[in-house]
Design an enzyme around this catalytic site. Structure first.
Site, mmCIF file in Angstrom:
data_model
loop_
_atom_site.group_PDB
_atom_site.id
_atom_site.type_symbol
_atom_site.label_atom_id
_atom_site.label_comp_id
_atom_site.label_asym_id
_atom_site.label_seq_id
_atom_site.Cartn_x
_atom_site.Cartn_y
_atom_site.Cartn_z
ATOM 1 N N ASP A 14 0.803 -1.226 0.000
ATOM 2 C CA ASP A 14 0.000 0.000 0.000
ATOM 3 C C ASP A 14 0.841 1.285 0.000
ATOM 4 O O ASP A 14 0.355 2.342 0.376
ATOM 5 C CB ASP A 14 -0.960 0.014 1.201
ATOM 6 C CG ASP A 14 -2.105 1.010 0.991
ATOM 7 O OD1 ASP A 14 -2.522 1.192 -0.160
ATOM 8 O OD2 ASP A 14 -2.548 1.620 1.977
ATOM 9 N N LYS A 17 3.077 1.177 -5.325
ATOM 10 C CA LYS A 17 3.836 0.609 -6.444
ATOM 11 C C LYS A 17 2.983 0.486 -7.706
ATOM 12 O O LYS A 17 3.369 0.964 -8.771
ATOM 13 C CB LYS A 17 4.399 -0.771 -6.058
ATOM 14 C CG LYS A 17 5.345 -0.747 -4.881
ATOM 15 C CD LYS A 17 5.871 -2.124 -4.539
ATOM 16 C CE LYS A 17 4.782 -3.085 -4.118
ATOM 17 N NZ LYS A 17 4.058 -2.652 -2.889
ATOM 18 N N THR A 18 1.837 -0.171 -7.572
ATOM 19 C CA THR A 18 0.983 -0.373 -8.736
ATOM 20 C C THR A 18 0.345 0.934 -9.187
ATOM 21 O O THR A 18 0.142 1.168 -10.384
ATOM 22 C CB THR A 18 -0.100 -1.431 -8.440
ATOM 23 O OG1 THR A 18 0.528 -2.630 -7.978
ATOM 24 C CG2 THR A 18 -0.901 -1.756 -9.700
ATOM 25 N N HIS A 76 2.960 -7.360 0.261
ATOM 26 C CA HIS A 76 2.519 -8.017 1.484
ATOM 27 C C HIS A 76 3.586 -8.981 1.995
ATOM 28 O O HIS A 76 4.345 -9.561 1.224
ATOM 29 C CB HIS A 76 1.204 -8.773 1.219
ATOM 30 C CG HIS A 76 0.497 -9.207 2.457
ATOM 31 N ND1 HIS A 76 0.819 -10.360 3.119
ATOM 32 C CD2 HIS A 76 -0.506 -8.637 3.174
ATOM 33 C CE1 HIS A 76 0.035 -10.489 4.184
ATOM 34 N NE2 HIS A 76 -0.770 -9.449 4.233
#
Length: 251
Positions: A14, A17-18, A76
């Site tokens: 979170d 990155k994406t 994660h």
């Protein structure tokens, strides 16, 4: 000829990155992920036209690269193995860190992986727009920073130097804001950005491309008439109608 450099994007869950890649690609991959969190390794080819669109007038030097190949890794804790694979494969990496939260466990793990594999990297200090009082303005990121209220500039400086201090204390790495780096072979460049508002994205790509073209060009030379070599990053089994396993490969 030169092949596309493999750029792995790593960091804590979170931290953006994406979202960073979505902003470059003009896609919405994050919205389709469970909890808006990347669950698997993904690959994206960024063509020259996209690089030129994002960088705009900042593109001063000749672009020799045929594009970029980004590898997006999960942040994660459960996906440690995937980060190791992505980090070891990369020619260069972008470590995304939340400027307001600082280095978290998966960020530190990612940097350890990059150090052990001797992969060069730069840091994208994300979520700059969440600094209290920040106002989005036109121009380069340095122009934007210099036009902010002095208190906002001071907050940014403090957060940046907390990252610089942590890199030195934890990893014995020298770092500074990208425009203050004197020697890119011995200092890590930190680029303040907002993946959400797209501020700083041209500078991230320009620093990345500059590093690749100056220091990694020889590594990217390839003979397209020779034998090819591939790396399987992730294998996923999917049962077919005849119960004969099928393998889906994420590259």
């Amino acid at each position: 000829m030169l092949r596309k450099p493999i750029v792995t994007v790593v960091g804590h869950v979170d931290h953006g990155k994406t979202t960073l890649l979505d902003s470059i690609r003009q896609t919405t991959v994050t919205e389709g992920e469970a909890g808006k969190i990347t669950q698997a390794i993904g690959a994206s080819i960024i063509p020259v036209e996209t690089i030129q669109r994002v960088c705009g007038n900042l593109m001063k030097e000749e672009l020799k690269l045929p594009g970029l190949l980004f590898i997006d890794t999960p942040g994660h804790a459960a996906f440690s193995t995937l980060r190791k694979r992505g980090g070891s494969l990369a020619d260069i990496a972008i470590v995304v860190v939340d400027l307001n939260e600082g280095f978290m466990p998966q960020t530190e793990e990612a940097i350890d992986i990059l150090k052990k594999s001797k992969t060069p990297f730069l840091i994208a200090a994300n979520k700059m727009d969440l600094i209290q009082g920040w106002e989005k303005k036109e121009g380069t990121i340095l122009t934007e920073i210099n036009s902010q209220h002095p208190k906002v500039q001071q907050q940014l400086e403090t957060k940046m130097y907390e990252l610089v201090g942590k890199l030195h204390e934890k990893f014995e790495l020298n770092a500074d804001r990208f425009d203050r780096v004197q020697d890119y072979t011995s200092q890590i460049a930190i680029v303040p950005i907002s993946a959400f508002t797209q501020e700083g994205l041209p500078e991230v790509l320009m620093v990345l491309i500059g590093l690749v073209q100056k220091y990694l060009e020889k590594c990217l030379e390839c003979d397209v008439t020779g034998n090819a070599k591939g790396t399987i990053l992730e294998v996923k089994e999917q049962k077919g109608a005849r119960d004969s396993g099928q393998l889906g490969l994420w590259r």
